[in-house]
Enzyme design. Sequence first.
Site, mmCIF file in Angstrom:
data_model
loop_
_atom_site.group_PDB
_atom_site.id
_atom_site.type_symbol
_atom_site.label_atom_id
_atom_site.label_comp_id
_atom_site.label_asym_id
_atom_site.label_seq_id
_atom_site.Cartn_x
_atom_site.Cartn_y
_atom_site.Cartn_z
ATOM 1 N N HIS A 76 44.851 29.822 39.043
ATOM 2 C CA HIS A 76 44.061 31.054 38.996
ATOM 3 C C HIS A 76 42.594 30.725 38.708
ATOM 4 O O HIS A 76 41.683 31.357 39.243
ATOM 5 C CB HIS A 76 44.628 32.005 37.936
ATOM 6 C CG HIS A 76 43.974 33.362 37.946
ATOM 7 N ND1 HIS A 76 43.930 34.163 39.076
ATOM 8 C CD2 HIS A 76 43.311 34.056 36.980
ATOM 9 C CE1 HIS A 76 43.279 35.292 38.792
ATOM 10 N NE2 HIS A 76 42.896 35.243 37.530
ATOM 11 N N ASN A 86 41.552 28.778 48.515
ATOM 12 C CA ASN A 86 42.316 27.532 48.391
ATOM 13 C C ASN A 86 43.210 27.377 49.616
ATOM 14 O O ASN A 86 43.426 28.340 50.343
ATOM 15 C CB ASN A 86 43.200 27.579 47.128
ATOM 16 C CG ASN A 86 44.133 28.785 47.143
ATOM 17 O OD1 ASN A 86 43.710 29.913 46.886
ATOM 18 N ND2 ASN A 86 45.378 28.549 47.484
ATOM 19 N N MET A 101 48.330 38.291 47.105
ATOM 20 C CA MET A 101 49.226 39.111 46.267
ATOM 21 C C MET A 101 48.683 40.521 46.045
ATOM 22 O O MET A 101 48.991 41.150 45.032
ATOM 23 C CB MET A 101 49.417 38.431 44.914
ATOM 24 C CG MET A 101 49.888 36.997 44.976
ATOM 25 S SD MET A 101 49.950 36.299 43.331
ATOM 26 C CE MET A 101 50.079 34.544 43.705
ATOM 27 N N SER A 102 47.878 41.002 46.972
ATOM 28 C CA SER A 102 47.302 42.341 46.779
ATOM 29 C C SER A 102 47.087 43.002 48.137
ATOM 30 O O SER A 102 47.656 42.582 49.145
ATOM 31 C CB SER A 102 45.969 42.236 46.032
ATOM 32 O OG SER A 102 45.001 41.631 46.865
ATOM 33 N N SER A 154 39.492 39.641 43.077
ATOM 34 C CA SER A 154 39.279 38.542 42.118
ATOM 35 C C SER A 154 37.880 37.938 42.182
ATOM 36 O O SER A 154 37.501 37.383 43.211
ATOM 37 C CB SER A 154 40.255 37.392 42.393
ATOM 38 O OG SER A 154 41.565 37.747 42.119
ATOM 39 N N TYR A 203 52.705 42.610 40.676
ATOM 40 C CA TYR A 203 53.326 41.583 39.825
ATOM 41 C C TYR A 203 53.061 41.802 38.339
ATOM 42 O O TYR A 203 53.670 41.165 37.485
ATOM 43 C CB TYR A 203 52.871 40.164 40.237
ATOM 44 C CG TYR A 203 51.395 39.890 40.133
ATOM 45 C CD1 TYR A 203 50.762 39.759 38.902
ATOM 46 C CD2 TYR A 203 50.622 39.745 41.269
ATOM 47 C CE1 TYR A 203 49.407 39.513 38.809
ATOM 48 C CE2 TYR A 203 49.268 39.497 41.198
ATOM 49 C CZ TYR A 203 48.665 39.386 39.958
ATOM 50 O OH TYR A 203 47.321 39.147 39.873
ATOM 51 N N GLU A 204 52.154 42.727 38.010
ATOM 52 C CA GLU A 204 51.925 43.020 36.595
ATOM 53 C C GLU A 204 53.045 43.877 36.017
ATOM 54 O O GLU A 204 53.081 44.127 34.810
ATOM 55 C CB GLU A 204 50.567 43.713 36.418
ATOM 56 C CG GLU A 204 49.387 42.788 36.736
ATOM 57 C CD GLU A 204 48.050 43.503 36.685
ATOM 58 O OE1 GLU A 204 47.593 43.798 35.579
ATOM 59 O OE2 GLU A 204 47.465 43.768 37.763
ATOM 60 N N HIS A 217 39.516 40.981 36.533
ATOM 61 C CA HIS A 217 39.667 42.336 37.083
ATOM 62 C C HIS A 217 39.256 43.333 36.000
ATOM 63 O O HIS A 217 40.030 43.618 35.087
ATOM 64 C CB HIS A 217 41.124 42.586 37.493
ATOM 65 C CG HIS A 217 41.545 41.814 38.695
ATOM 66 N ND1 HIS A 217 41.491 42.328 39.955
ATOM 67 C CD2 HIS A 217 41.994 40.554 38.832
ATOM 68 C CE1 HIS A 217 41.906 41.428 40.815
ATOM 69 N NE2 HIS A 217 42.207 40.334 40.150
ATOM 70 N N ALA A 256 41.114 37.676 47.230
ATOM 71 C CA ALA A 256 41.157 36.217 47.293
ATOM 72 C C ALA A 256 42.485 35.861 47.938
ATOM 73 O O ALA A 256 43.499 36.490 47.652
ATOM 74 C CB ALA A 256 41.076 35.646 45.888
ATOM 75 N N HIS A 279 47.993 45.037 40.029
ATOM 76 C CA HIS A 279 48.884 44.398 40.990
ATOM 77 C C HIS A 279 50.346 44.744 40.692
ATOM 78 O O HIS A 279 50.717 44.995 39.547
ATOM 79 C CB HIS A 279 48.736 42.873 40.928
ATOM 80 C CG HIS A 279 47.348 42.387 41.199
ATOM 81 N ND1 HIS A 279 46.363 42.402 40.238
ATOM 82 C CD2 HIS A 279 46.775 41.884 42.327
ATOM 83 C CE1 HIS A 279 45.247 41.928 40.768
ATOM 84 N NE2 HIS A 279 45.462 41.606 42.024
HETATM 85 N N1 HPA Z 1 48.692 32.399 47.399
HETATM 86 C C1 HPA Z 1 48.817 33.709 47.084
HETATM 87 N N2 HPA Z 1 47.815 34.428 46.621
HETATM 88 C C2 HPA Z 1 46.624 33.834 46.495
HETATM 89 C C3 HPA Z 1 46.416 32.500 46.815
HETATM 90 C C4 HPA Z 1 47.507 31.741 47.301
HETATM 91 O O1 HPA Z 1 47.415 30.536 47.611
HETATM 92 N N3 HPA Z 1 45.106 32.211 46.569
HETATM 93 C C5 HPA Z 1 44.541 33.366 46.119
HETATM 94 N N4 HPA Z 1 45.454 34.354 46.072
#
Ligand code: HPA
Length: 270
Positions: free
Chosen positions: A245, A236, A212-213, A31, A86-87, A62, A114, A84
Site C-alpha cells: 500500500h 505497480n 479494488m474500487s 488513493s 473490503y472495509e 482517503h 490507483a 471500499h
Molecule cells: N491490485 C489491486 N488493486 C490495486 C493494485 C493491485 O496491484 N495496485 C493498486 N490498487
Amino acid sequence: MEDLQDKIMDAVRYIRGVVEMKPTIAIVLGSGLGSLAYEIQDTIEIPYGEIPYFKTSTVPGHEGKLIFGKLFGKDVVAMQGRVHYYEGYTMQEITMPIRVFALLGVETLIVTNAAGGINPKFKAGDIMAITDHINLSGNSPLIGPNVEILGPRFPVMKQVYSPDLIVLLKKVASELKINIQEGVYAYMPGPQYETDAEVKMLGILGASAVGMSTVPEVICASHSGMRVLGISCITNVAGSTETSHKEVLEQAAKASQTLVAVVLDTINAM
Ligand code: HPA
C-alpha cells in the site's frame, strides 16, 4: 427500517441544507490523488461523518469529505477519499454518495483510482483511460429493491465509460504531452493483492489493469444515467512482490501532478 430511497433522500436534504449550489460534475479522488481538491475555488466542505448514511474511510490516504465549489466556473463536487467494499461496508453503503449526487443533479462522474498494471506494456506511473470494466466481485450495488427514481431494474451496461469523454481526455493530454493508455479495468474486491494465477487469469480475460474500487460507483452512476470518465493511475505491476500500500500511495503521489493537470484541463474543456 428505512428503505434505501429514504436514506438517499435524507442525505440529499442534509446536503441541500448546507450548500445551495447544484454541481453537475462529481469527481472521485482515489488513493493519494486528493490534491486536485486544492484547485477548487469557493469551497464548502462537508465531512462524510456529518452526512446521514455516509460511511467514513478506515484507509490511510482517503480523507473523507465532500468538497463543493467551482472549477473553471463550473459547479463541482469532489469526494476526497472513498470507502471500499473490503472495509466491511455493503455495496449499498459504499455507493451512497453516487446516488446522492444523482439526485443533486450531477450529470458527469469523473472517477480516479490507483490500479495494478496487467498489460505487460504498462509501467508504474502510466495513466490509463478506463474503456470498460469487468466486475469480479460477485456482487452489485443494485442488488435489492430497485430505487426507481434513480434508474431501471435491469440497466444496460454498454458504453458505460463515455467514448466522447475518453476522446476529450486524450486530446487534452496530447496538448500537455502526456501519454494516455487505454484499457479494461478488472474489479477485484481485495483487500489482498492478486496471486500469480489471478494476474494470469485477468490477462486472459482481457483486463489491462486491476483494482479494488470504482466499479460499484460506476455501476450506480451508469444506472442513474450519468456520463462516466474513469482514469486509473498505474501504481505497480499487478502481482509483483514489491507491491505494498505504501508503494501504491507513493506512486500515486508521484503521478498526481500529471493526473491533476489532465483532469483539470478536461473539466475546463467539457
Ligand atoms: N491490485 C489491486 N488493486 C490495486 C493494485 C493491485 O496491484 N495496485 C493498486 N490498487
